[in-house]
Write a protein that holds these residues in place. Structure first.
Motif, short mmCIF file in Angstrom:
data_model
loop_
_atom_site.label_atom_id
_atom_site.label_comp_id
_atom_site.label_asym_id
_atom_site.label_seq_id
_atom_site.Cartn_x
_atom_site.Cartn_y
_atom_site.Cartn_z
N ALA A 25 15.00 34.32 33.36
CA ALA A 25 13.78 34.22 34.22
C ALA A 25 13.30 32.82 33.88
N PRO A 26 14.07 31.74 34.13
CA PRO A 26 13.55 30.32 33.76
C PRO A 26 12.41 29.76 34.75
N LYS A 27 11.57 29.00 34.16
CA LYS A 27 10.66 28.32 34.95
C LYS A 27 10.81 26.76 35.19
N THR A 28 11.73 26.19 34.14
CA THR A 28 11.73 24.70 34.11
C THR A 28 13.14 24.41 34.73
N VAL A 29 13.30 23.07 34.98
CA VAL A 29 14.30 22.58 35.65
C VAL A 29 15.34 22.94 34.50
N PHE A 30 15.23 22.37 33.25
CA PHE A 30 16.34 22.72 32.31
C PHE A 30 16.86 24.20 32.00
N GLY A 31 15.83 25.13 31.92
CA GLY A 31 16.01 26.41 32.08
C GLY A 31 16.97 26.79 33.17
N ILE A 32 16.60 26.37 34.37
CA ILE A 32 17.48 26.78 35.47
C ILE A 32 18.92 25.97 35.56
N ILE A 33 19.08 24.86 35.11
CA ILE A 33 20.22 24.38 34.64
C ILE A 33 21.13 25.10 33.78
N VAL A 34 20.48 25.36 32.46
CA VAL A 34 21.12 26.23 31.29
C VAL A 34 21.85 27.56 32.08
N ALA A 35 20.81 28.17 32.92
CA ALA A 35 21.45 29.32 33.50
C ALA A 35 22.50 28.97 34.43
N GLY A 36 22.58 28.18 34.93
CA GLY A 36 23.72 27.81 36.13
C GLY A 36 24.92 27.49 35.18
N ILE A 37 24.70 26.74 34.13
CA ILE A 37 25.81 26.51 33.41
C ILE A 37 26.43 27.78 32.64
N LYS A 38 25.66 28.69 32.36
CA LYS A 38 25.91 29.90 31.89
C LYS A 38 26.74 30.76 32.82
N ALA A 39 26.53 30.72 34.03
CA ALA A 39 26.97 31.49 35.17
C ALA A 39 28.39 30.98 35.24
N ARG A 40 28.54 29.58 35.23
CA ARG A 40 29.66 29.03 35.54
C ARG A 40 30.79 29.34 34.46
N LYS A 41 30.10 29.24 33.20
CA LYS A 41 31.08 29.52 31.90
C LYS A 41 31.59 30.73 32.02
N GLU A 42 30.63 31.92 32.26
CA GLU A 42 31.06 33.29 32.66
C GLU A 42 32.14 33.54 33.40
N ALA A 43 32.17 32.80 34.65
CA ALA A 43 33.06 32.92 35.82
C ALA A 43 34.27 32.10 35.54
N GLY A 44 34.34 31.26 34.53
CA GLY A 44 35.52 30.46 34.49
C GLY A 44 35.66 29.21 35.37
N THR A 45 34.60 28.63 35.80
CA THR A 45 34.36 27.64 36.57
C THR A 45 34.21 26.27 35.73
#
Length: 493
Positions: free
Chosen positions: A161-181
């Motif tokens: 539940a990120p609130k900062t730019v970097f928290g959102i970016i980290v969450a986006g990277i994690k989602a790509r990693k988990e999807a193999g993107t």
């Protein structure tokens, strides 16, 4: 007769305004950008607009992403005109207006989940940022990422539940990693030395707080190219909005006014692909450091140098400050005497000539840049734009009369009144602490140098302490004008 800007009215704008040659329906999103402010829309967005006009890289359109409440207001203004924006370039003898259409969507700051989902989209290959110098959660004195910052600590505890730019970016990277993107490239467009490395430190440092394995994956798979960006772009005022309506016949709720000059130097490190920005004037180089040192120290340092004496002398606009002979001569002596000589060489660039260009740009009366804009956020800008030059000169055993004077001028400014007694609004996240330190320095100048997070080891130099004390005492006793005159006469110190 004026026309409200929208996709439907583009053909009615007339010959005085350039409109996109590309069809917006042909664009596909390839970039998510945090910080859809004036600078971004006058810089990165313009490069893309010109590239799209050539029919190239139409799959790199921009989706804006908001994080702050103020982003919602910008979204509303742009959405009402189909995300179009008028960019007005102004030089001494020229005004030109062009409508850009590279922004195709704008995600709300109150819906980070949607932004994270967009970051996970394989079509997104670049995430770019203009979040200001103070938005990177670094210690001003050391330049090192601060994981203990409350906002970072909070996102570290709640990565889902990120609130900062970097928290959102980290969450986006994690989602790509988990999807193999494949990972996207993260590209900072802020005025920070080594902005790519600073961004890497923030993203990896935050990831490490909740998921060290993810932090390692980011280090190995995400590119963070350094970049130097340059274009003077002040905040838009109501008079400029009316100028656009009366002179060009365009009703735009969020136009951008800027100088004609622009520069973008980038390290070519984009594993997921990038637009051909070099086709519209960007420079791709193996090492940005020489260019960014040049720009940050000569241009941004120059801005910081003239901001505070101008404010103390009740000058409102930057070109008016340059029309004041004593400020123009002060800038020239400071730059050519103390700043330019210690800037490392830049390929195919004469640094004295570069300063001459900067001086002319500052004096451009059309842009109407403001002294308050240059003076804001000094607690982040002084350690990045002024103190590195001071530190380097001290390390080389060189004098710092002028640079210490700049720091003293900032201190005097932070007292909150001009030399005439006019109130000064201090715009800085650390305003109260800075104001208190500046008032304490009236009795003992060295009290101000106790701001360790700003001055760091510079404050330990006896030479700097002496030069700063002399300059600040002069400002208190004689005022800014007389102090600058003493500096120019070599009688200060």
């Amino acid at each position: 007769m004026s026309t409200k800007l929208s996709l439907q009215t583009l053909s009615a704008l007339g010959d005085k305004v350039a409109v996109p040659k590309y069809d917006r329906a042909d664009l596909k999103a390839g970039i998510v950008h945090f910080g859809i402010g004036n600078f971004h829309r006058a810089h990165q967005a313009v490069y893309l607009h010109e590239l799209f006009d050539q029919g190239r890289d139409l799959d790199f359109a921009i989706v804006g992403a908001g994080v702050l409440p103020s982003d919602e207001a910008m979204k509303s203004r742009l959405a009402a005109q189909d995300y179009l924006c008028t960019v007005v370039e102004q030089d001494r003898n020229r005004n030109s207006a062009a409508v850009t259409g590279v922004l195709v969507d704008f995600l709300s700051p109150d819906d980070p989940a949607t932004t994270i989902a967009k970051l996970a989209d394989p079509a997104i290959r670049i995430v770019s940022l203009t979040i200001t110098e103070g938005g990177y959660f670094i210690n001003p004195a050391t330049g090192v990422f601060d994981p203990a910052h409350p906002a970072m600590a909070e996102d570290g505890k709640n990565p889902n539940a990120p609130k900062t730019v970097f928290g959102i970016i980290v969450a986006g990277i994690k989602a790509r990693k988990e999807a193999g993107t494949q990972a996207f490239t993260v590209m900072s467009c802020d005025n920070i030395p080594g902005n790519g490395e600073v961004t890497r430190a923030a993203v990896c440092g935050l990831a490490k707080l909740s998921d060290p394995a993810l932090a390692e994956w980011i280090e190995a798979n995400v590119a963070f190219p350094n970049a130097m960006v340059d274009r003077i772009t002040p905040a838009t005022n109501p008079g400029q909005i009316e100028f656009l309506r009366s002179e060009f016949g365009v009703e735009d709720a969020a136009p951008v006014f800027c100088e004609g000059f622009r520069q973008w130097v980038v390290e070519d490190h984009f594993p997921a692909g990038r637009p051909a920005f070099e086709a519209v004037g960007a420079q791709f180089v193996p090492d940005v450091a020489p260019y960014e040192h040049m720009k940050i120290r000569i241009l941004n340092g120059g801005h910081a140098a003239i901001a505070y004496p101008a404010a103390l002398m009740d000058i409102e606009l930057v070109h008016e400050a340059m029309e004041e002979p004593i400020i123009d001569r002060f800038l020239e002596k400071l730059e050519l005497g103390e700043i330019v000589p210690i800037v490392p060489p830049v390929p195919e660039t004469n640094l004295n000539d570069y300063f001459g260009i900067i001086r002319s740009r500052f004096a451009n009366p059309k842009v109407r840049d403001t002294i308050p804009r240059l003076a804001l956020d000094g607690s982040n800008r002084q350690p990045k734009f002024i103190l590195p030059s001071t530190r380097d000169r001290l390390a080389q055993g060189l004098d710092v009369v002028g640079l210490a004077l700049v720091s003293a001028l900032w201190c005097r400014y932070l007292e909150g009144t001009s030399d005439s007694g006019k109130p000064i609004e201090i715009m800085d996240a650390n305003r109260e602490r800075l104001h208190a330190a500046a008032l304490a320095a009236r009795d003992n100048p060295l009290e101000f140098l106790k701001l360790d997070d700003i001055f760091g080891d510079v404050a330990q130099s006896e030479l700097f302490q002496r030069r700063f004390t002399t300059a600040l005492n002069s400002l208190h006793e004689k005022g800014a004008r007389a102090t600058l005159e003493a500096y120019l006469a070599d009688t200060l110190g």
